[in-house]
Design a protein around this motif. Sequence first.
Motif, PDB file in Angstrom:
ATOM      1  N   HIS A 194       0.825  -1.204   0.000  1.00 39.48           N
ATOM      2  CA  HIS A 194       0.000   0.000   0.000  1.00 39.48           C
ATOM      3  C   HIS A 194       0.862   1.258   0.000  1.00 39.48           C
ATOM      4  O   HIS A 194       0.519   2.258  -0.640  1.00 39.48           O
ATOM      5  CB  HIS A 194      -0.940  -0.005   1.208  1.00 39.48           C
ATOM      6  CG  HIS A 194      -1.954  -1.109   1.164  1.00 39.48           C
ATOM      7  ND1 HIS A 194      -2.819  -1.366   2.206  1.00 39.48           N
ATOM      8  CD2 HIS A 194      -2.233  -2.037   0.219  1.00 39.48           C
ATOM      9  CE1 HIS A 194      -3.597  -2.398   1.895  1.00 39.48           C
ATOM     10  NE2 HIS A 194      -3.245  -2.825   0.697  1.00 39.48           N
ATOM     11  N   ALA A 195       1.991   1.219   0.691  1.00 39.55           N
ATOM     12  CA  ALA A 195       2.931   2.348   0.636  1.00 39.55           C
ATOM     13  C   ALA A 195       3.450   2.521  -0.785  1.00 39.55           C
ATOM     14  O   ALA A 195       3.650   3.649  -1.251  1.00 39.55           O
ATOM     15  CB  ALA A 195       4.086   2.124   1.609  1.00 39.55           C
ATOM     16  N   GLY A 196       3.676   1.407  -1.481  1.00 40.18           N
ATOM     17  CA  GLY A 196       4.085   1.484  -2.882  1.00 40.18           C
ATOM     18  C   GLY A 196       3.030   2.164  -3.731  1.00 40.18           C
ATOM     19  O   GLY A 196       3.351   2.942  -4.639  1.00 40.18           O
TER      20      GLY A 196
ATOM     21  N   TRP B 121     -12.066   0.616   3.409  1.00 42.46           N
ATOM     22  CA  TRP B 121     -12.225   2.072   3.517  1.00 42.46           C
ATOM     23  C   TRP B 121     -10.929   2.730   3.989  1.00 42.46           C
ATOM     24  O   TRP B 121     -10.391   2.380   5.039  1.00 42.46           O
ATOM     25  CB  TRP B 121     -13.360   2.397   4.475  1.00 42.46           C
ATOM     26  CG  TRP B 121     -13.523   3.858   4.802  1.00 42.46           C
ATOM     27  CD1 TRP B 121     -13.352   4.451   6.012  1.00 42.46           C
ATOM     28  CD2 TRP B 121     -13.878   4.903   3.895  1.00 42.46           C
ATOM     29  NE1 TRP B 121     -13.584   5.789   5.927  1.00 42.46           N
ATOM     30  CE2 TRP B 121     -13.908   6.110   4.634  1.00 42.46           C
ATOM     31  CE3 TRP B 121     -14.166   4.949   2.528  1.00 42.46           C
ATOM     32  CZ2 TRP B 121     -14.219   7.333   4.050  1.00 42.46           C
ATOM     33  CZ3 TRP B 121     -14.480   6.173   1.947  1.00 42.46           C
ATOM     34  CH2 TRP B 121     -14.509   7.338   2.699  1.00 42.46           C
ATOM     35  N   SER B 122     -10.419   3.676   3.195  1.00 45.57           N
ATOM     36  CA  SER B 122      -9.242   4.489   3.541  1.00 45.57           C
ATOM     37  C   SER B 122      -8.014   3.641   3.873  1.00 45.57           C
ATOM     38  O   SER B 122      -7.130   4.077   4.616  1.00 45.57           O
ATOM     39  CB  SER B 122      -9.561   5.418   4.720  1.00 45.57           C
ATOM     40  OG  SER B 122     -10.579   6.345   4.376  1.00 45.57           O
ATOM     41  N   ALA B 123      -7.916   2.448   3.294  1.00 49.49           N
ATOM     42  CA  ALA B 123      -6.791   1.559   3.604  1.00 49.49           C
ATOM     43  C   ALA B 123      -5.496   2.005   2.940  1.00 49.49           C
ATOM     44  O   ALA B 123      -4.413   1.686   3.431  1.00 49.49           O
ATOM     45  CB  ALA B 123      -7.120   0.131   3.169  1.00 49.49           C
ATOM     46  N   MET B 124      -5.594   2.769   1.836  1.00 49.78           N
ATOM     47  CA  MET B 124      -4.391   3.265   1.182  1.00 49.78           C
ATOM     48  C   MET B 124      -4.439   4.783   1.025  1.00 49.78           C
ATOM     49  O   MET B 124      -3.510   5.486   1.418  1.00 49.78           O
ATOM     50  CB  MET B 124      -4.205   2.597  -0.194  1.00 49.78           C
ATOM     51  CG  MET B 124      -2.916   3.007  -0.902  1.00 49.78           C
ATOM     52  SD  MET B 124      -2.541   1.983  -2.360  1.00 49.78           S
ATOM     53  CE  MET B 124      -3.810   2.550  -3.497  1.00 49.78           C
TER      54      MET B 124
ATOM     55  N   VAL C 218       8.065   2.085  -2.666  1.00 51.26           N
ATOM     56  CA  VAL C 218       7.577   1.781  -1.316  1.00 51.26           C
ATOM     57  C   VAL C 218       8.218   2.725  -0.300  1.00 51.26           C
ATOM     58  O   VAL C 218       7.553   3.245   0.600  1.00 51.26           O
ATOM     59  CB  VAL C 218       7.869   0.312  -0.963  1.00 51.26           C
ATOM     60  CG1 VAL C 218       7.512   0.030   0.493  1.00 51.26           C
ATOM     61  CG2 VAL C 218       7.086  -0.630  -1.886  1.00 51.26           C
ATOM     62  N   LEU C 219       9.530   2.965  -0.459  1.00 56.89           N
ATOM     63  CA  LEU C 219      10.212   3.901   0.439  1.00 56.89           C
ATOM     64  C   LEU C 219       9.686   5.324   0.238  1.00 56.89           C
ATOM     65  O   LEU C 219       9.522   6.076   1.211  1.00 56.89           O
ATOM     66  CB  LEU C 219      11.719   3.855   0.186  1.00 56.89           C
ATOM     67  CG  LEU C 219      12.412   2.521   0.472  1.00 56.89           C
ATOM     68  CD1 LEU C 219      13.909   2.638   0.216  1.00 56.89           C
ATOM     69  CD2 LEU C 219      12.158   2.061   1.903  1.00 56.89           C
ATOM     70  N   LEU C 220       9.426   5.698  -1.020  1.00 53.32           N
ATOM     71  CA  LEU C 220       8.874   7.028  -1.280  1.00 53.32           C
ATOM     72  C   LEU C 220       7.499   7.158  -0.621  1.00 53.32           C
ATOM     73  O   LEU C 220       7.188   8.189  -0.019  1.00 53.32           O
ATOM     74  CB  LEU C 220       8.757   7.266  -2.787  1.00 53.32           C
ATOM     75  CG  LEU C 220       8.088   8.586  -3.199  1.00 53.32           C
ATOM     76  CD1 LEU C 220       8.837   9.787  -2.640  1.00 53.32           C
ATOM     77  CD2 LEU C 220       7.979   8.682  -4.722  1.00 53.32           C
TER      78      LEU C 220
END
Length: 340
Positions: free
Chosen positions: A45-47, A109-112, A270-272
């Motif tokens: 999700h961070a990606g 809901w709002s997971a990402m 992902v780091l970004l």
Amino acid sequence: MTGRSVAFPGHALGSGLTPTAAKARNFELGLVAGTPVGTSLIDAHAGGVGVMESLPEKEYFNFLRSDTCSENDNEAICHRMVLVCGTSTCHMAVSRDKLFIPGVWGPFWSAMIPEYWLTEGGQSATGALLDYIIESHVASPRLANHAASQKTSLFQLLNNMLESMMRELQCPFIAALTEDTHVLPDFHGNRSPIADPKAKGVVFGLTLDPSEQQLARLYLATVQAIAYGTRHIIDTLLACGGLSKNALFIQEHADIIGCPIILPRESESVLLGAAILGAVAAKKYTCLSEAMKALNAAGQVIHPSTDSRVKKYHDAKYRIFRELYQQQLSQRSIMAQALA
């Protein structure tokens, strides 16, 4: 009790880093008490946060936008999909409304992205499957030694071999090297869109050939199978993750899906994404969407082949891909009856 509220991604938590955490010996990052701490996300999700606003120049942007998007940026993001490809692969899209899709996880809901519903497809083994196919082949140790002596990756060596084989065998295009080799990549079950944990992998067309060239063909057929699996799930995507650095992997996906693939300028998306969450927590941006638009940037755009023969070839292989699973269901039923 673990808590009573759910915070949006990037939401500043408490008063930031506690004095105890800041002084922890294993931290060793030079952080001070009070450093903002934002609500985190899982890596995939961070990606998505790190890549979903990575739009190329205007002509590509217009190509990817649906007519229904108009100029509403809040809706435009709903017409994109992110492929985060590594050991396994996640296919993620967001929407304003709940979407319940068989074989696809969610909606969450709002997971990402705050105030959007996330739906997520996936393949249980992609990078892990490529590693398995290569490492279990008798020619793998020789190829690994060649790659080390040439100071290149094993994947790049295989990609170069396939280019040479295409020229030597006078194949019309590189994908045609696998006309007799077909793979169903469900070696770890099928996550999407079939959602069958009992699904098994299939390799059709094996011979007694132990050569490095045969391993290269098997590697290419597996890359194609992963892309056919993606085609079974999606239509349009942006890509990031470790496998997005493999040119052959990305080009086969573009050819098989039939649409451009946008690679982010920042290879470590992902780091970004994690950095964007921190920037929002530190109040550098008013919201996550603003930070994504400011910090996401498009890199290379990989276009599908314009050769009609490539499309015809992949359409035929995709038909076989789909039939391999149906045949497996039939065979599973035959054996179940035999054991009843």
